[in-house]
Design a protein around this motif. Structure first.
Motif, short mmCIF file in Angstrom:
data_model
loop_
_atom_site.label_atom_id
_atom_site.label_comp_id
_atom_site.label_asym_id
_atom_site.label_seq_id
_atom_site.Cartn_x
_atom_site.Cartn_y
_atom_site.Cartn_z
N VAL A 1 -17.39 6.76 10.63
CA VAL A 1 -16.51 5.91 11.43
C VAL A 1 -15.17 5.81 10.72
O VAL A 1 -14.12 5.94 11.31
CB VAL A 1 -17.14 4.51 11.61
N CYS A 2 -15.24 5.59 9.42
CA CYS A 2 -14.04 5.37 8.61
C CYS A 2 -13.93 6.48 7.57
O CYS A 2 -14.72 6.54 6.63
CB CYS A 2 -14.14 4.01 7.93
N LEU A 3 -12.96 7.37 7.79
CA LEU A 3 -12.80 8.49 6.85
C LEU A 3 -12.16 8.03 5.55
O LEU A 3 -12.48 8.53 4.48
CB LEU A 3 -11.95 9.58 7.49
N CYS A 4 -11.24 7.08 5.62
CA CYS A 4 -10.57 6.60 4.41
C CYS A 4 -11.58 6.06 3.40
O CYS A 4 -11.48 6.31 2.21
CB CYS A 4 -9.56 5.51 4.73
N LYS A 5 -12.54 5.29 3.89
CA LYS A 5 -13.49 4.63 3.00
C LYS A 5 -14.87 5.26 3.03
O LYS A 5 -15.79 4.79 2.36
CB LYS A 5 -13.61 3.15 3.40
N CYS B 1 -14.73 -0.97 5.57
CA CYS B 1 -14.25 -0.27 6.77
C CYS B 1 -12.92 -0.87 7.24
O CYS B 1 -12.75 -2.09 7.25
CB CYS B 1 -15.31 -0.42 7.86
N ALA B 2 -11.97 0.00 7.60
CA ALA B 2 -10.66 -0.40 8.14
C ALA B 2 -9.74 -1.06 7.11
O ALA B 2 -8.77 -1.72 7.47
CB ALA B 2 -10.80 -1.28 9.38
N ASP B 3 -10.04 -0.86 5.84
CA ASP B 3 -9.19 -1.44 4.78
C ASP B 3 -7.91 -0.65 4.53
O ASP B 3 -7.00 -1.15 3.89
CB ASP B 3 -9.96 -1.50 3.46
N GLN B 4 -7.89 0.62 4.99
CA GLN B 4 -6.69 1.42 4.69
C GLN B 4 -5.84 1.66 5.92
O GLN B 4 -5.02 0.83 6.26
CB GLN B 4 -7.08 2.70 3.98
N CYS B 5 -6.02 2.81 6.60
CA CYS B 5 -5.11 3.11 7.72
C CYS B 5 -5.39 2.26 8.95
O CYS B 5 -4.53 2.06 9.79
CB CYS B 5 -5.17 4.59 8.07
N GLY B 6 -6.63 1.79 9.09
CA GLY B 6 -6.98 0.93 10.21
C GLY B 6 -7.31 1.66 11.51
O GLY B 6 -7.65 1.02 12.51
N LYS B 7 -7.26 3.00 11.50
CA LYS B 7 -7.53 3.75 12.74
C LYS B 7 -8.96 3.59 13.23
O LYS B 7 -9.25 3.80 14.40
CB LYS B 7 -7.25 5.24 12.53
N CYS B 8 -9.84 3.26 12.32
CA CYS B 8 -11.26 3.15 12.66
C CYS B 8 -11.62 1.76 13.18
O CYS B 8 -12.77 1.53 13.54
CB CYS B 8 -12.09 3.44 11.42
N ALA B 9 -10.67 0.85 13.21
CA ALA B 9 -10.99 -0.54 13.52
C ALA B 9 -11.65 -0.70 14.89
O ALA B 9 -12.64 -1.42 15.04
CB ALA B 9 -9.75 -1.41 13.42
FE1 FES Z 1 -10.90 3.58 8.25
FE2 FES Z 1 -8.62 4.77 7.67
S1 FES Z 1 -10.28 5.57 8.80
S2 FES Z 1 -9.20 2.76 7.18
#
Ligand code: FES
Length: 56
Positions: free
Chosen positions: A3-7, A34-42
């Motif tokens: 879901v969240c690639l950043c994290k 989850c959603a701590d960085q770019c937020g696209k997965c929020a």
């Molecule tokens: Fe979840 Fe970037 S994909 S914060």
């Protein structure tokens, strides 16, 4: 599925957080990051969280 690639948070990790006691999207975020960085997965993270809570 990620879901969240950043994290590196998976849908499974979100479901696990709910089964470990998270009762809101905020609590899932606190537990998983989850959603701590770019937020696209929020949006997706929130919807998986809601679905999972509704099923319990
Ligand atoms: Fe979840 Fe970037 S994909 S914060």
């Amino acid at each position: 599925m990620y879901v969240c690639l950043c994290k590196g948070v998976t849908d499974r990790a979100i479901r696990q957080a709910v089964s470990d006691g998270a009762r809101s999207w905020r609590e899932v975020r606190e537990q998983t990051g989850c959603a701590d960085q770019c937020g696209k997965c929020a949006g997706m993270g929130k919807s998986i969280t809601r679905d999972t809570i509704a099923r319990e």
